[in-house]
Scaffold this motif. Sequence first.
Motif, PDB file in Angstrom:
ATOM      1  N   CYS A 108       0.949   4.115  -2.858  1.00 51.31           N
ATOM      2  CA  CYS A 108       0.708   5.547  -2.617  1.00 51.31           C
ATOM      3  C   CYS A 108       2.010   6.324  -2.937  1.00 51.31           C
ATOM      4  O   CYS A 108       1.699   7.538  -3.331  1.00 51.31           O
ATOM      5  N   ASP A 153       0.613  10.162  -3.451  1.00 52.36           N
ATOM      6  CA  ASP A 153      -0.349  10.412  -2.385  1.00 52.36           C
ATOM      7  C   ASP A 153       0.520   9.775  -1.110  1.00 52.36           C
ATOM      8  O   ASP A 153       0.155   8.806  -0.717  1.00 52.36           O
ATOM      9  N   TRP A 185       0.889  -0.973   0.016  1.00 51.35           N
ATOM     10  CA  TRP A 185      -0.185  -0.014  -0.093  1.00 51.35           C
ATOM     11  C   TRP A 185       0.885   1.340  -0.006  1.00 51.35           C
ATOM     12  O   TRP A 185       0.602   2.300  -0.705  1.00 51.35           O
ATOM     13  N   CYS A 186       1.894   1.281   0.794  1.00 51.81           N
ATOM     14  CA  CYS A 186       2.671   2.101   0.608  1.00 51.81           C
ATOM     15  C   CYS A 186       3.398   2.572  -0.513  1.00 51.81           C
ATOM     16  O   CYS A 186       3.613   3.781  -0.956  1.00 51.81           O
ATOM     17  N   GLY A 240      -1.327   8.960   2.522  1.00 55.14           N
ATOM     18  CA  GLY A 240      -1.948   7.560   2.675  1.00 55.14           C
ATOM     19  C   GLY A 240      -0.843   6.643   3.072  1.00 55.14           C
ATOM     20  O   GLY A 240      -1.179   5.848   3.952  1.00 55.14           O
TER      21      GLY A 240
END
Length: 58
Positions: free
Chosen positions: A16, A21, A12-13, A24
């Motif tokens: 993002c 982004d 997820w990192c 997030g």
Amino acid sequence: MSKAIAFIAGSWCSYCAMIGDYDGAMAILIVYGILAIKKGYDRHKQSHPNKKPLQKEV
């Protein structure tokens, strides 16, 4: 299970960061870090239940 959660958080990192982004990415890292620290603190507390504090209570 924790390796799977770490993998998902890292994915997820990375996602993002790729889309720009960073809010997030930082949010998930902070939440994961807090959970990891809390788990380590709880584990440490269980391994030393009778440890007395260094300061005297008044």
